[in-house]
Design an enzyme around this catalytic site. Sequence first.
Site, PDB file in Angstrom:
ATOM      1  N   TYR A  15      12.629  -4.491  -5.579  1.00  0.00           N
ATOM      2  CA  TYR A  15      11.468  -4.488  -6.460  1.00  0.00           C
ATOM      3  C   TYR A  15      10.398  -3.445  -6.155  1.00  0.00           C
ATOM      4  O   TYR A  15       9.910  -2.778  -7.054  1.00  0.00           O
ATOM      5  CB  TYR A  15      10.830  -5.890  -6.439  1.00  0.00           C
ATOM      6  CG  TYR A  15       9.513  -5.979  -7.170  1.00  0.00           C
ATOM      7  CD1 TYR A  15       9.459  -5.841  -8.555  1.00  0.00           C
ATOM      8  CD2 TYR A  15       8.320  -6.190  -6.487  1.00  0.00           C
ATOM      9  CE1 TYR A  15       8.254  -5.913  -9.232  1.00  0.00           C
ATOM     10  CE2 TYR A  15       7.115  -6.265  -7.161  1.00  0.00           C
ATOM     11  CZ  TYR A  15       7.079  -6.128  -8.532  1.00  0.00           C
ATOM     12  OH  TYR A  15       5.902  -6.193  -9.196  1.00  0.00           O
ATOM     13  N   GLY A  50      -0.160   0.005  -5.045  1.00  0.00           N
ATOM     14  CA  GLY A  50      -1.495  -0.566  -4.868  1.00  0.00           C
ATOM     15  C   GLY A  50      -2.445   0.003  -5.900  1.00  0.00           C
ATOM     16  O   GLY A  50      -2.551   1.219  -6.030  1.00  0.00           O
ATOM     17  N   ASN A  65       0.270   1.579   5.842  1.00  0.00           N
ATOM     18  CA  ASN A  65       1.044   0.739   4.937  1.00  0.00           C
ATOM     19  C   ASN A  65       1.805  -0.265   5.803  1.00  0.00           C
ATOM     20  O   ASN A  65       2.548   0.148   6.693  1.00  0.00           O
ATOM     21  CB  ASN A  65       2.005   1.593   4.116  1.00  0.00           C
ATOM     22  CG  ASN A  65       2.978   0.768   3.268  1.00  0.00           C
ATOM     23  OD1 ASN A  65       4.093   1.197   3.005  1.00  0.00           O
ATOM     24  ND2 ASN A  65       2.572  -0.405   2.844  1.00  0.00           N
ATOM     25  N   GLY A  66       1.615  -1.537   5.513  1.00  0.00           N
ATOM     26  CA  GLY A  66       2.290  -2.572   6.299  1.00  0.00           C
ATOM     27  C   GLY A  66       1.300  -3.655   6.670  1.00  0.00           C
ATOM     28  O   GLY A  66       0.212  -3.750   6.093  1.00  0.00           O
ATOM     29  N   CYS A  79       0.858  -1.170   0.000  1.00  0.00           N
ATOM     30  CA  CYS A  79       0.000   0.000   0.000  1.00  0.00           C
ATOM     31  C   CYS A  79       0.896   1.221   0.000  1.00  0.00           C
ATOM     32  O   CYS A  79       2.088   1.144   0.257  1.00  0.00           O
ATOM     33  CB  CYS A  79      -0.864   0.042   1.259  1.00  0.00           C
ATOM     34  SG  CYS A  79      -2.052  -1.301   1.358  1.00  0.00           S
TER      35      CYS A  79
END
Length: 474
Positions: A251, A35, A110-111, A9
Amino acid sequence: MFDELKEECGVFAIYGSPDAAVNTALGLHALQHRGQEAAGIVTMSGSLFSAHFADGLVADNFTSQEIVKKLEGDIAIGHVRYSTAGKKSAHNHQPIYAELSCGFLALAHNGNLTNAMTLRNKLIKRGSIFQSTMDTEVIIHLIALSQKPTLNEKIIDAVSQIEGAFSLVIIHEGKIIALRDPNGVRPLVLGRLGDGAYVIASETCALDIIGAKFERDIEHGEMVVISEDGIKSLQPFSVAPSKFCIFEYVYFSRPDSLLEGKNVYEMRKNIGIELARELKLDADVIVPIPDSGVPAAIGYALESKIPFELGIIRNHYVGRTFIEPTDKIRHFGVKLKHNANLAVIKDKRVVLIDDSIVRGTTSKKIVQMIRDAGAKEVHLLIASPPTISPCFYGVDTPEKEDLIASKLSVEEIRKMIGADSLGYISIDGLYRAIIAGKRNNENPQYCDACFSDQYPIRLTDKEGGEVPLFDFMK
Ligand code: SF4
């Protein structure tokens, strides 16, 4: 990377901008790679909150005048979502918001929390009513239940109970609060616009798009409060070693972003250089798997002095939905997205470079595609060590049994994908590329659990086998 690992995210927040909603939409657009399932923005004007959520891409859903006008105020937070915890559902949009005893609060995350189910089950037993399947909702409930007197203390109280990876942005009563978990697994940066507005984002590319200047990373375990009194930095959590996700370098992050002050593109090129030092091959041409294999392939070509060519061309107009819904369509996925560039491949000894292999099925199709285009030899080099373990910290990886490197040796994978040779960078090589130093095997400087199986943060739900009491989204 062949459409096998999903990103996580992205979060964005802005304080003190007359164009808060537009800037947030732009910031989220820059974070779209993190996302693509859904996005949401919450703004605040005085004590009035506005919100808009939509499935799909930011550019398709947040650019109309009508939406921007609706999102009033000079403070905003936003979120782009790929569902890492919780199913795809309108209930699972973020920022998540609620009316608490201390006022309205909205939060974007986020996480991934590693004790969310354990906490959720406890909360449900004591009467909490959940509206979504997101781990993030647990945080709102913990804040709501805290008996501490101020919002900052309630947040600290709530966050002290959660485990895992979290970069959070919160909007409340004319304030923005941002914080990063004590290990700093997911990135979070602070920037400033020329007019003085403060900006917080998952990556620096979201600052660049609105012309904000990167000031610094939010530190692991740091909580930042931005209000009319300016910016205040707190360190309310016990000190823990930094365990930033090494896969962000390989990535996830955009190559033009800075992570820990380092340019991601340069780090990926360094990985290619290290790969060339570790795995020397006689070949005619270096071909990246677009797009994520490109910087490592440039690095490999530079070091090996073998020419770099775009031997695979990517069609950028293939939407995710086109290749995802059924296995039958997934089968065409490679050809829809990538095509061999015959002119640079025919009769050549080709070295393909990609960032990782997850299941291996797509690698096999790409190798075959290059052979069909007339390559004399096809070698595959990977710019990360074998992916042997799933991520529990916010990246949607397959289960361990679906990760090909958890079951097969490198030689067995080579046979399976049909390459003439297959090689991965070593974990030490990856560390040399990123920090120009040695991996501390006792206490690694990064989270590298998907390559090492050494999880730096307790996996409470997994170890305790906690499951939702009611999985009502099924
Ligand atoms: S397990 Fe892998 S993807 Fe997940 S945080 Fe650690 S390094 Fe990153």
